[in-house]
Write an enzyme that holds these catalytic residues in place. Structure first.
Site, short mmCIF file in Angstrom:
data_model
loop_
_atom_site.label_atom_id
_atom_site.label_comp_id
_atom_site.label_asym_id
_atom_site.label_seq_id
_atom_site.Cartn_x
_atom_site.Cartn_y
_atom_site.Cartn_z
N ASN A 1 -5.13 5.24 -4.83
CA ASN A 1 -5.72 5.37 -3.44
C ASN A 1 -5.61 7.23 -3.97
O ASN A 1 -4.32 8.14 -4.24
CB ASN A 1 -4.80 5.12 -2.03
CG ASN A 1 -4.63 4.59 -1.77
OD1 ASN A 1 -5.32 3.17 -1.23
ND2 ASN A 1 -3.69 3.79 -0.69
N LYS B 1 -11.59 10.13 9.03
CA LYS B 1 -12.28 10.21 7.96
C LYS B 1 -13.46 8.42 7.55
O LYS B 1 -14.14 8.48 7.50
CB LYS B 1 -11.04 8.66 6.79
CG LYS B 1 -10.60 10.91 6.06
CD LYS B 1 -9.60 10.60 5.17
CE LYS B 1 -8.56 11.43 4.77
NZ LYS B 1 -7.56 11.44 6.25
N TRP C 1 -12.82 5.54 2.90
CA TRP C 1 -11.08 5.27 3.68
C TRP C 1 -12.17 6.15 4.54
O TRP C 1 -12.45 7.51 4.41
CB TRP C 1 -10.36 5.69 2.87
CG TRP C 1 -9.14 5.41 3.85
CD1 TRP C 1 -8.55 6.61 4.70
CD2 TRP C 1 -8.51 4.64 4.71
NE1 TRP C 1 -7.92 5.87 5.82
CE2 TRP C 1 -7.78 4.82 5.67
CE3 TRP C 1 -8.36 3.16 3.90
CZ2 TRP C 1 -7.00 3.24 6.12
CZ3 TRP C 1 -7.29 2.37 4.16
CH2 TRP C 1 -6.98 2.62 5.66
N TYR D 1 -6.69 16.30 0.33
CA TYR D 1 -5.41 16.63 0.23
C TYR D 1 -5.37 17.62 -0.63
O TYR D 1 -4.92 18.56 -0.26
CB TYR D 1 -4.46 15.81 0.77
CG TYR D 1 -4.66 15.07 1.85
CD1 TYR D 1 -4.96 15.25 2.67
CD2 TYR D 1 -4.87 13.76 1.83
CE1 TYR D 1 -4.43 14.17 4.78
CE2 TYR D 1 -5.26 13.03 3.04
CZ TYR D 1 -4.68 12.72 4.19
OH TYR D 1 -4.85 12.34 4.68
N ASN E 1 1.13 -0.46 0.26
CA ASN E 1 0.38 0.00 -0.25
C ASN E 1 1.12 0.89 -0.23
O ASN E 1 2.07 1.02 0.94
CB ASN E 1 -0.90 0.11 1.23
CG ASN E 1 -1.52 1.03 1.03
OD1 ASN E 1 -2.79 1.59 0.58
ND2 ASN E 1 -1.47 1.90 2.18
N GLU E 2 0.70 2.41 -0.92
CA GLU E 2 1.74 3.59 -1.09
C GLU E 2 2.81 3.29 -0.89
O GLU E 2 3.26 3.87 0.10
CB GLU E 2 1.23 4.72 -0.35
CG GLU E 2 -0.89 4.72 -0.21
CD GLU E 2 -1.65 5.60 0.02
OE1 GLU E 2 -0.60 6.13 1.75
OE2 GLU E 2 -2.64 6.85 -0.35
#
Ligand code: ADA
Length: 733
Positions: free
Chosen positions: A422, A523, A502, A428, A367-368
């Site tokens: 994502n 979130k 999310w 953001y 992930n990321e």
């Protein structure tokens, strides 16, 4: 015969010289891991327990089974180490037979200290330390289904669908002698496996055919079969294990999305972190049940179990309820050169322990992971994991959740079988509408690549409310508006194989400090204690659930200064009538969102009605804004601030309110920005060479970018930056 007993009682927990009795499951970070900022105890603690030798016959073996010890564990019996384990989310066992005495001293050292070996080390959630899941003692015969291979059960079931029928392939792994191994499927029949011996273990294989198989079909019909394997040694039954399985097939189409059993089945997903307020990760079964009930209630048909292996109990629930599951290991954020072995062992455990779950469709590699860029070591690590997934489980797909900055033409994008990005446009960075621009751009450039959204979301605190919601204000109002938009765009993009909000629940992120409530990521559609459903929860329910309802948004926005207020109703009905103080106000027809403009003077009772569904609330007209509704001014610009009166602005010159485009267009501004961005925490990540991303960043004001891009600036530092910009003439001046 095998005997399994829970081993949770009677432990003594010791941290930094202080000790106390505890019953498992237990974490030492239930409090400090949830209050931020940043510092919670990460170190080694000890759990001790004394016990008498269990009743056992000659030749029997004794194992301790740990369902989750975060992050590393050393098991010591009577002064001797009998198991070490790295990875805080999977089952492992210790064979303690040869160290047993009549009276035994057991010690488990659990350790969540930072290191460069075990994932996760850098991520947006708290790494609670402890023996936080159940422990069992298992006494078996010398001949038993294997307990030594990556925490698995030694019993593997692979359904292969063949039209209306299915061939069910069984494999067993066992230790000791075996004369015969049989497998029976309840209501179907029994088969004897053929046995081969290798390296002191016995491998059994065989199959059964189910005619007119009853498919596992998601929420519609999550049908499970039950299979039991029995091992005979020296003419007697020595061991017996059972498991459930489901027969389903699925596929991904780059144009048409996800298919389950040949029918289109768009995955309406939410992500779940396991922890909750005051408890951390040491959960009871009732808590798992409650989470599943809440996820079912919103109408989701899929769950991303983020960012690590969850409790077996929860995968069982997913099988039973018909949830389609994305499973992943915590290979996250920052690649560590010393962490390769750990990614491999965590993936082996994830697959071995969850292979039989009908709900699981993919094994996600990371992930990321590209936050600090893509190196050859990272690429190789991913290739190894990808091959591992295909070798261990040819029946499922590999997957990845990509950071929004990952170039879409990076070889990493095409490496796994499926992928998601994502994207946080509208939170953001950028605007909500950048999401559809990005997705359509990806789809146009990669028409043969299946794409989903593995994360998107916006933080909100239920305390914060606004009649003029805007990005970055942390209000419940903005979050709901954002998700309205996301659901709308998903409905027009059938090519998305799945979308994962999310997050379903707020969760602890010790490094965070936002919305006046430090230590949490906000979130969630539901609060950390699972007690309050935010307005955004109901927009999902309106789109996804068949359970009829009406919901009045803004019930926590009681004190209102605007003379005409917006009343929004979320519903899955097509007609909603609004009553104000008992009198019919207006009826609207539509879908999902019904908006009314209501003049207000004093205290009013508002009621929304559709058929037999109703919801009501009270609101009140006030003269001055209620300060409880907005976050502190230095963190968030509020709806009542007049932007033109901002003292930071200087006519004809740049300021922190100028957009990145406006600043970058001037020579001095561009030079200043370059210097500023190199001070960004987390490295020198560049804006990628993607026109859509660059255009989005150019539209962003510098102040917003600084607030949301990881800079921790106080008012003084912001004023200093502004003072420099105020000296640079804006272009055209
Ligand atoms: C990342 C990360 C998540 C999550 C999210 C956020 O995308 O994958 O763990 O915390 O950020 O909320 O910022």
């Amino acid at each position: 015969m095998r005997k399994t007993v829970l081993f949770n009682e009677g432990w003594i927990f010791e941290k930094e010289g202080a000790s106390c009795p505890v019953t498992l499951p237990h974490t030492w970070n239930a409090q400090d891991g949830q209050t931020g900022p940043a510092m919670y105890y990460r170190g080694e603690c000890s759990y001790k327990k004394t016990f008498e030798r269990p009743e056992m016959k000659e030749g029997q073996r004794v194992y301790l089974e740990f369902r989750g010890v975060n992050s590393s564990a050393r098991v010591i019996l009577n002064g001797k180490t009998c198991a070490v384990h790295d990875g805080g989310y999977s089952t492992f066992r210790a064979d303690i037979t040869d160290l047993l005495q009549d009276n035994n001293q057991l010690e488990v050292l659990a350790d969540n200290s930072p290191n460069e070996r075990v994932y996760p080390q850098k991520a947006d959630f708290t790494f609670y330390g402890g023996i936080y899941r159940d422990v069992y003692m298992i006494v078996t015969e010398a001949s038993h289904f294997d307990l030594d291979y990556y925490g698995g059960s030694g019993f593997k079931i692979t359904p292969r669908l063949k039209g209306k029928d299915a061939e069910i392939v069984f494999e067993t792994y066992s230790a000791g002698k075996a004369d015969r191994i049989t497998v029976s499927v309840e209501g179907i029949g029994e088969t004897e496996l053929s046995l081969t011996k290798k390296d002191g273990k016995v491998y059994g294989s065989g199959s059964l055919t189910i005619k007119g198989v009853h498919r596992w079909d998601g929420l519609r019909d999550p049908y499970l079969y039950r299979a039991e394997a029995v091992l005979y040694a020296d003419g007697e039954e020595a061991d017996r294990v059972f498991d459930r399985f489901g027969c389903r097939e699925y596929s991904f189409d780059p144009e048409k999305g996800f298919f389950l059993n040949g029918r289109s089945y768009p995955l309406h997903g939410v992500s779940r972190h396991q922890d909750r307020l005051g408890v951390g990760n040491a959960l009871t079964k009732e808590m798992h049940d409650e989470d599943m009930d809440l996820i079912l209630s919103v109408g989701a048909n899929s769950i991303r179990l983020a960012h690590y292996q969850h409790d077996q109990y929860f995968y069982d629930l997913c099988d039973e309820k018909g949830m389609v599951v994305w499973a992943e290991i915590p290979y996250i954020t920052v690649h560590m050169e010393g962490g390769r072995e750990n990614t491999i062992s965590q993936m082996k455990e994830l697959i071995t322990q969850n292979y039989n779950h009908a709900s699981v469709i993919c094994w996600a590699l990371s992930n990321e992971i590209t936050l600090n860029g893509v190196t050859e070591d990272l690429m190789e690590n991913h290739r190894i994991l990808n091959d591992l997934v295909h070798t261990m489980d040819p029946g499922r797909v590999s997957a990845m959740a990509n950071l929004f900055l990952l170039e879409t033409d990076s070889p990493l994008v095409q490496l796994p079988d499926i992928r998601g990005y994502n994207l946080y446009y509208g939170w953001y960075v950028g605007d909500m509408t950048d999401n559809e621009v990005w997705l359509d751009d990806f789809h146009a450039k990669h028409p043969d690549t299946v794409i989903g959204l593995t994360e998107y979301g916006a933080d909100s605190s239920i305390a914060l409310q606004s009649p003029k919601p805007e990005k970055g204000d942390f209000t419940e109002t903005y979050q709901a508006l954002y998700h309205e938009h996301m659901l709308e765009i998903f409905s027009k993009r059938p090519y998305l194989w799945g979308t994962y909000c999310w997050n379903m629940f707020e969760f602890a992120a010790a490094g965070r400090d936002e919305a006046g409530d430090p230590g949490k990521n906000h979130k969630g559609l539901i609060t950390f204690d699972r007690k309050q459903k935010k307005d955004a929860y109901y927009i999902y329910k309106a789109w996804w659930s068949g359970e009829k309802f009406v919901h009045l948004c803004g019930s926590r926005y009681h004190d209102r200064i605007e003379p005409v207020t917006e009343i929004k109703v979320y519903s899955n009905m097509d007609r909603v009538t609004l009553f104000v103080d008992g009198r019919e106000f207006e009826t609207k027809e539509g879908s999902h969102v019904f908006t009314f403009s209501v003049p207000i003077t004093g205290t009013h009772r508002i009621e929304a009605v559709s058929g037999s569904c109703r919801d009501q609330m009270e609101i009140c007209r006030v003269d001055t804004p209620n300060p409880a509704y907005f976050a502190s001014a230095d963190q968030v610009r509020n709806w009542f601030d007049e932007p033109e009166k901002d003292p930071m602005d200087r006519e004809g010159f740049l300021s922190v309110n100028s957009t990145m485009g406006e600043i970058g267009r001037t020579e001095k501004g561009a030079a200043f920005l370059a210097g500023l961005m190199s001070r960004r925490p987390g490295g020198d990540a560049k804006v990628p060479d993607n026109p859509a991303v660059q255009a989005m960043v150019a539209r962003q004001s510098l102040k917003k970018l600084l607030q949301q891009g990881g800079f921790k600036l106080d008012e003084k530092q912001l004023a200093e930056i502004n003072a420099v910009l105020n000296q640079i003439p804006a272009e055209g001046n």
